[in-house]
Design an enzyme around this catalytic site. Structure first.
Site, PDB file in Angstrom:
ATOM      1  N   GLN A  13      30.810 -20.671  87.779  1.00  0.00           N
ATOM      2  CA  GLN A  13      30.647 -21.960  87.089  1.00  0.00           C
ATOM      3  C   GLN A  13      31.993 -22.480  86.586  1.00  0.00           C
ATOM      4  O   GLN A  13      32.726 -21.765  85.898  1.00  0.00           O
ATOM      5  CB  GLN A  13      29.665 -21.779  85.914  1.00  0.00           C
ATOM      6  CG  GLN A  13      29.327 -23.058  85.184  1.00  0.00           C
ATOM      7  CD  GLN A  13      28.515 -24.037  86.022  1.00  0.00           C
ATOM      8  OE1 GLN A  13      27.563 -23.670  86.687  1.00  0.00           O
ATOM      9  NE2 GLN A  13      28.919 -25.299  86.014  1.00  0.00           N
TER      10      GLN A  13
ATOM     11  N   LYS B  55      19.998 -23.027  86.800  1.00  0.00           N
ATOM     12  CA  LYS B  55      20.190 -22.501  88.157  1.00  0.00           C
ATOM     13  C   LYS B  55      19.417 -21.200  88.317  1.00  0.00           C
ATOM     14  O   LYS B  55      18.721 -21.000  89.315  1.00  0.00           O
ATOM     15  CB  LYS B  55      21.686 -22.275  88.432  1.00  0.00           C
ATOM     16  CG  LYS B  55      22.420 -23.576  88.733  1.00  0.00           C
ATOM     17  CD  LYS B  55      23.937 -23.416  88.730  1.00  0.00           C
ATOM     18  CE  LYS B  55      24.586 -24.792  88.899  1.00  0.00           C
ATOM     19  NZ  LYS B  55      26.014 -24.808  88.662  1.00  0.00           N
TER      20      LYS B  55
ATOM     21  N   ASP C 108      28.962 -22.925  96.814  1.00  0.00           N
ATOM     22  CA  ASP C 108      29.464 -24.193  96.261  1.00  0.00           C
ATOM     23  C   ASP C 108      30.258 -24.966  97.320  1.00  0.00           C
ATOM     24  O   ASP C 108      30.531 -26.150  97.143  1.00  0.00           O
ATOM     25  CB  ASP C 108      30.388 -23.907  95.059  1.00  0.00           C
ATOM     26  CG  ASP C 108      29.761 -24.307  93.738  1.00  0.00           C
ATOM     27  OD1 ASP C 108      28.781 -25.080  93.755  1.00  0.00           O
ATOM     28  OD2 ASP C 108      30.256 -23.842  92.693  1.00  0.00           O
TER      29      ASP C 108
END
Ligand code: NAP
Length: 303
Positions: free
Chosen positions: A102, A58, A125
């Site tokens: 994460q 990422k 997200d």
């Protein structure tokens, strides 16, 4: 002898490359108009090897797209209060447009509490209940990356989805439910199937668009696929591959690809289908968050 239809293989890797290029162009535009690049902060707590690889990828792709990457790697024993304090700092930091924590988090940290601590305007997200609610009620929202990527791939094959039958197998908050909402917003007739669904093969056979997000290797068989259907395989499963040598493994999806490819009109392979779309959509969401927060107008790619 009957000839079987030839499936179009949906090249998610190529689509994701194109999307990342478009995002990079818009990010450069954002920089020249606002004097700063869009910024993404990624937080990793603990040493889960798969998460560590995701976070590295990422960060690398964020920088390649001309965006600022802020990486926060915390030890596994980091306390919940400390993580929440970091999220609060990132919420207040104007250089940060997107925050991604994460998952999975270490067991002693309440993941839901952390998700809810993220400013919804920076929730790239799309897991915050406010964004989930906005998606459900048809308001502008940050949408979870994987289902957004799936919708882009589906629309690359069939731009006009209204009236089509869609079946989503799986009802997780990160894939199945938002996928169903996105397809409903496109005026598909949507069925969400799950582990308690009766006669799953018959339900799947109704689908013009079949999305499998289950986490069970090759569960969806070829004869579950309606001839000509668009099949999107979200699953990423590692299975033993003794043909490659002792102890070797390979990746397969939730769809029995070799069978389904005989029936589908278009299908995503695993790997190289949905997988590469997730990070590309994360970069897209970071750009979208930067634009929404600042009012700077640049061209944000959409599904
Ligand atoms: P999840 O949270 O474990 O949800 C799985 C869903 O599948 C649940 O709703 C479950 O039903 C349903 N299910 C399980 N067994 C079933 C069965 N026998 N028949 C019908 N439905 C069944 O998984 P997830 O996070 O959504 O992920 C799904 C898959 O996508 C995994 O392979 C994951 O690795 C992959 N994934 C890929 C990406 C990507 O970037 N490509 C991103 C995210 C996830 P119940 O609700 O009834 O238990």
């Amino acid at each position: 002898m009957t000839t079987l239809p030839t499936s179009r293989i949906i090249d998610g890797k190529a689509f994701a490359e194109g999307l990342r290029r478009r995002v990079a162009e818009a990010a450069a535009d954002f920089l020249s108009r606002s004097g700063r690049a869009p910024g993404l902060a990624v937080v990793l707590a603990g040493e889960d090897p798969a998460s560590s690889v995701y976070v590295r990828n990422k960060a690398q792709q964020t920088v390649e797209a001309g965006m600022a990457s802020f990486e926060h790697r915390l030890p596994a024993e980091t306390g919940e209060a400390e993580l929440l304090a970091l999220v609060a700092r990132l919420n207040a930091d104007d250089a940060v447009d997107g925050i991604l924590v994460q998952l999975p988090l270490p067991a002693h940290i309440d993941a839901q509490k952390v998700i809810e601590a993220i400013d919804p305007a920076k929730d790239v997200d799309g897991f915050h209940p406010e964004n989930a609610g906005r998606l459900m009620t048809g308001l502008p929202a940050l949408v979870p990356c994987t289902p957004l990527g799936c919708l882009m791939l589906i629309k690359s094959i069939e731009p006009a989805l209204a009236g089509l039958e869609a079946v989503v197998v799986g009802r997780s908050n990160i894939v199945g439910k938002p996928m169903a909402q996105l397809l409903l917003a496109e005026s598909c007739t949507v069925t969400v199937a799950h582990s308690k669904t009766r006669d799953l093969p018959a339900v799947c056979r109704r689908a013009d668009i079949l999305v499998a997000a289950v986490g069970r290797p090759q569960m969806v068989r070829g004869d579950w696929v309606k001839p000509g259907a668009i099949v999107i395989d979200v699953g990423i499963n590692r299975i033993p591959a003794p043909e490659r040598g002792e102890g070797k493994t390979r990746l397969v999806g939730d769809v029995a690809y070799d069978e389904a490819v005989q029936h589908a009109g278009a299908i995503t392979p695993v790997p190289g289908g949905v997988g590469p779309m997730t990070i590309a959509c994360l970069l897209r969401n970071t750009l979208a968050a930067a634009v929404a927060r600042t009012g700077v107008v640049v061209d944000v790619p959409s599904a």
